[in-house]
Design an enzyme around this catalytic site. Sequence first.
Site, PDB file in Angstrom:
ATOM      1  N   SER A  38      80.671   5.509 110.876  1.00 29.10           N
ATOM      2  CA  SER A  38      79.800   4.493 111.409  1.00 29.10           C
ATOM      3  C   SER A  38      79.186   3.153 110.395  1.00 29.10           C
ATOM      4  O   SER A  38      79.251   3.542 109.133  1.00 29.10           O
ATOM      5  CB  SER A  38      78.426   5.268 111.996  1.00 29.10           C
ATOM      6  OG  SER A  38      77.869   5.973 110.623  1.00 29.10           O
ATOM      7  N   LYS A 231      82.105   3.515  97.753  1.00 26.55           N
ATOM      8  CA  LYS A 231      81.631   2.210  98.768  1.00 26.55           C
ATOM      9  C   LYS A 231      80.561   3.033  99.720  1.00 26.55           C
ATOM     10  O   LYS A 231      80.849   4.137 100.283  1.00 26.55           O
ATOM     11  CB  LYS A 231      83.032   1.803  99.515  1.00 26.55           C
ATOM     12  CG  LYS A 231      82.374   0.412 100.225  1.00 26.55           C
ATOM     13  CD  LYS A 231      83.723  -0.195 100.651  1.00 26.55           C
ATOM     14  CE  LYS A 231      84.348   0.300 101.901  1.00 26.55           C
ATOM     15  NZ  LYS A 231      85.749  -0.347 102.293  1.00 26.55           N
ATOM     16  N   LYS A 233      78.176   1.729 103.292  1.00 28.62           N
ATOM     17  CA  LYS A 233      77.764   0.747 104.223  1.00 28.62           C
ATOM     18  C   LYS A 233      76.441   0.314 104.155  1.00 28.62           C
ATOM     19  O   LYS A 233      75.442   1.060 104.075  1.00 28.62           O
ATOM     20  CB  LYS A 233      78.150   1.330 105.639  1.00 28.62           C
ATOM     21  CG  LYS A 233      79.468   2.050 105.736  1.00 28.62           C
ATOM     22  CD  LYS A 233      80.447   0.808 106.022  1.00 28.62           C
ATOM     23  CE  LYS A 233      81.921   1.223 106.212  1.00 28.62           C
ATOM     24  NZ  LYS A 233      83.071   0.378 106.561  1.00 28.62           N
ATOM     25  N   ASP A 261      79.684  -2.755 101.986  1.00 29.03           N
ATOM     26  CA  ASP A 261      80.306  -3.124 102.897  1.00 29.03           C
ATOM     27  C   ASP A 261      79.282  -3.445 104.072  1.00 29.03           C
ATOM     28  O   ASP A 261      78.723  -2.466 104.943  1.00 29.03           O
ATOM     29  CB  ASP A 261      81.244  -2.102 103.400  1.00 29.03           C
ATOM     30  CG  ASP A 261      82.217  -2.588 104.638  1.00 29.03           C
ATOM     31  OD1 ASP A 261      81.939  -3.764 104.996  1.00 29.03           O
ATOM     32  OD2 ASP A 261      83.187  -1.815 104.955  1.00 29.03           O
ATOM     33  N   GLU A 287      81.660  -6.472 100.937  1.00 24.10           N
ATOM     34  CA  GLU A 287      82.747  -6.571 101.661  1.00 24.10           C
ATOM     35  C   GLU A 287      82.500  -7.056 103.383  1.00 24.10           C
ATOM     36  O   GLU A 287      81.290  -6.593 103.900  1.00 24.10           O
ATOM     37  CB  GLU A 287      83.495  -5.062 101.906  1.00 24.10           C
ATOM     38  CG  GLU A 287      84.692  -5.081 102.849  1.00 24.10           C
ATOM     39  CD  GLU A 287      85.448  -3.748 102.512  1.00 24.10           C
ATOM     40  OE1 GLU A 287      85.860  -3.144 103.595  1.00 24.10           O
ATOM     41  OE2 GLU A 287      84.942  -2.969 101.696  1.00 24.10           O
ATOM     42  N   GLU A 316      90.269  -7.163 106.280  1.00 19.19           N
ATOM     43  CA  GLU A 316      90.749  -6.004 107.241  1.00 19.19           C
ATOM     44  C   GLU A 316      90.606  -6.341 108.886  1.00 19.19           C
ATOM     45  O   GLU A 316      91.471  -5.824 109.639  1.00 19.19           O
ATOM     46  CB  GLU A 316      89.759  -4.691 107.215  1.00 19.19           C
ATOM     47  CG  GLU A 316      88.256  -4.953 107.779  1.00 19.19           C
ATOM     48  CD  GLU A 316      87.539  -3.701 107.736  1.00 19.19           C
ATOM     49  OE1 GLU A 316      87.364  -2.804 108.774  1.00 19.19           O
ATOM     50  OE2 GLU A 316      86.657  -3.332 106.761  1.00 19.19           O
ATOM     51  N   ASP A 339      95.384  -4.982 106.009  1.00 15.77           N
ATOM     52  CA  ASP A 339      95.208  -3.891 106.808  1.00 15.77           C
ATOM     53  C   ASP A 339      96.692  -3.566 107.486  1.00 15.77           C
ATOM     54  O   ASP A 339      97.410  -4.742 107.923  1.00 15.77           O
ATOM     55  CB  ASP A 339      94.232  -4.210 107.833  1.00 15.77           C
ATOM     56  CG  ASP A 339      94.002  -2.835 109.018  1.00 15.77           C
ATOM     57  OD1 ASP A 339      93.245  -2.005 108.712  1.00 15.77           O
ATOM     58  OD2 ASP A 339      95.032  -2.631 109.674  1.00 15.77           O
ATOM     59  N   HIS A 366      92.660  -2.281 103.160  1.00 20.92           N
ATOM     60  CA  HIS A 366      91.686  -1.567 103.723  1.00 20.92           C
ATOM     61  C   HIS A 366      92.394  -0.321 104.248  1.00 20.92           C
ATOM     62  O   HIS A 366      93.574  -0.181 104.688  1.00 20.92           O
ATOM     63  CB  HIS A 366      91.170  -2.316 105.022  1.00 20.92           C
ATOM     64  CG  HIS A 366      90.733  -1.564 106.132  1.00 20.92           C
ATOM     65  ND1 HIS A 366      90.989  -1.331 107.468  1.00 20.92           N
ATOM     66  CD2 HIS A 366      89.244  -0.918 105.948  1.00 20.92           C
ATOM     67  CE1 HIS A 366      90.168  -0.508 108.202  1.00 20.92           C
ATOM     68  NE2 HIS A 366      89.080  -0.387 107.326  1.00 20.92           N
ATOM     69  N   GLU A 397      91.555   2.327  99.237  1.00 18.42           N
ATOM     70  CA  GLU A 397      90.641   3.060  99.831  1.00 18.42           C
ATOM     71  C   GLU A 397      91.091   4.581 100.327  1.00 18.42           C
ATOM     72  O   GLU A 397      91.979   4.677 100.708  1.00 18.42           O
ATOM     73  CB  GLU A 397      90.013   2.368 101.230  1.00 18.42           C
ATOM     74  CG  GLU A 397      89.156   2.662 101.740  1.00 18.42           C
ATOM     75  CD  GLU A 397      88.268   2.150 102.847  1.00 18.42           C
ATOM     76  OE1 GLU A 397      86.904   2.101 103.078  1.00 18.42           O
ATOM     77  OE2 GLU A 397      88.921   0.967 103.416  1.00 18.42           O
TER      78      GLU A 397
END
Length: 464
Positions: A38, A231, A233, A261, A287, A316, A339, A366, A397
């Site tokens: 999420s 990382k 969100k 991000d 990001e 990505e 990606d 990504h 990642e």
Amino acid sequence: MPPFEEHSQRFKKVANAKIIGVDIKDIRFPTSLNQDGSDAMHTDPDYSCVYVTIKTNKNVVGYGLTFTLGRGTEIVALACKSLSRIVLFRRLEWIYKDFAYLWRRLTSDSQLRWVGPEKGVVHLAAAAILNALWDMWGRIEGKPVWKLLSDMTPEQLVSLIDFRYIRDTVNEHTARKILEDRVNNKAQRERELLREGYPAYTTQVGWLGYSEEKVKELCHKFLSLGYTSFKIKVGKNLQEDIRRCEVIREVIGYKNKLMLDANQVWEVNEAVEWMKELAKFKPTWIEEPTSPDDVFGHAEILKQLKPYNIGVATGEMCANRIMFKQFLRYNAMNYCQVDSARIGGINEILSVYLMSFVANVPVCPHAGGVGLCEMVQHLQMWDYICLSQTIENRIIEFVDQQHEHFEDPVCIKRAAYMPPMNPGYSTKLKEESILEYSYPDGNYWKNKITEEEVSSQDSEEKSD
């Protein structure tokens, strides 16, 4: 650039094999139940993929996929079905002798290109088919794809790429010269990679739906596993972002790296102002701070955040090599996040690596979605051996999800990706996972849909 003139003895044994089937499946995992994956833009993702199996009349098989988020996967599957006619009944020699031509044929069909071209659903579908063909090639040669690529000559590598529309940035001659200048010491870099692996960072600690307690717990877990880069969100609520950054910095300290991000949620000016508020937490990058198509918006954000020593990472959702060309040329990214399924497979990805090299922008791909970690490790390892020759400012990642469904999952040791050694692109799913999570007829979804139908009927009866 001439195509492959000579193939290996292993390939020659199956060169006349003909593709007789392209099997396409919609696979969905219910990750939204626990808020796994999420972020501020994608609040309830069910990590999914279109899974392609290419079969031949000589028992040679390739497995490929493209990553999706649940609803809409069936649309990508239909696009795969339309594109599959281009490779069906083709002989392998025809495909691999001039792979760049096959790439162009897939991505430039005179009718299907109208629903692209080279972007969106049709390009995701092309990637699934191409990824399966690359997996097949690795299996034929008995090599993992990173090794298959690394063993190619510069001329062979260049012959794989369609340079249309990017020759003003890098052309066949320049690409070959770059690769030729880096041929020496390939064996040494390969030995280093096999010994040390390739450094990883984790996003598993930072999904937006996770509680503070879970974030702390995961940070401690990944610190104990040797991770030094994390990382999270951001982008939904500024005060919550400040608190989340405080929480994670309390655990990981300031010697370790923190990346943020936003997953495209901000306007340009909003991104700058929001990040000024978060600058005290010393993030390495922000990001996808705004629309993934806004080259000049990213460039402005990069310019405004430079005094704060915050980089901009994106890519990505970048649709094709032409978009990457613009981001790189107009100084709109500090980190290139190509990606493995968003654009047209390895053939096109190689061109992005070359353009990034010319622009002196490190590639940090990504990953995290279904099969993405499995695929991008091959790309980054090839880059280290044949192109960049360095791991400085480069990292892969890692998300600790869905790997158990693959026959050849990623192997992480001491927070580093260890090179896969099995032939192929690491993209073959376990049969039991396919039976369980195929949509809508897999065991999980068949039962789930039945439960939802009963629940819906009960609700209707109560309302009556």
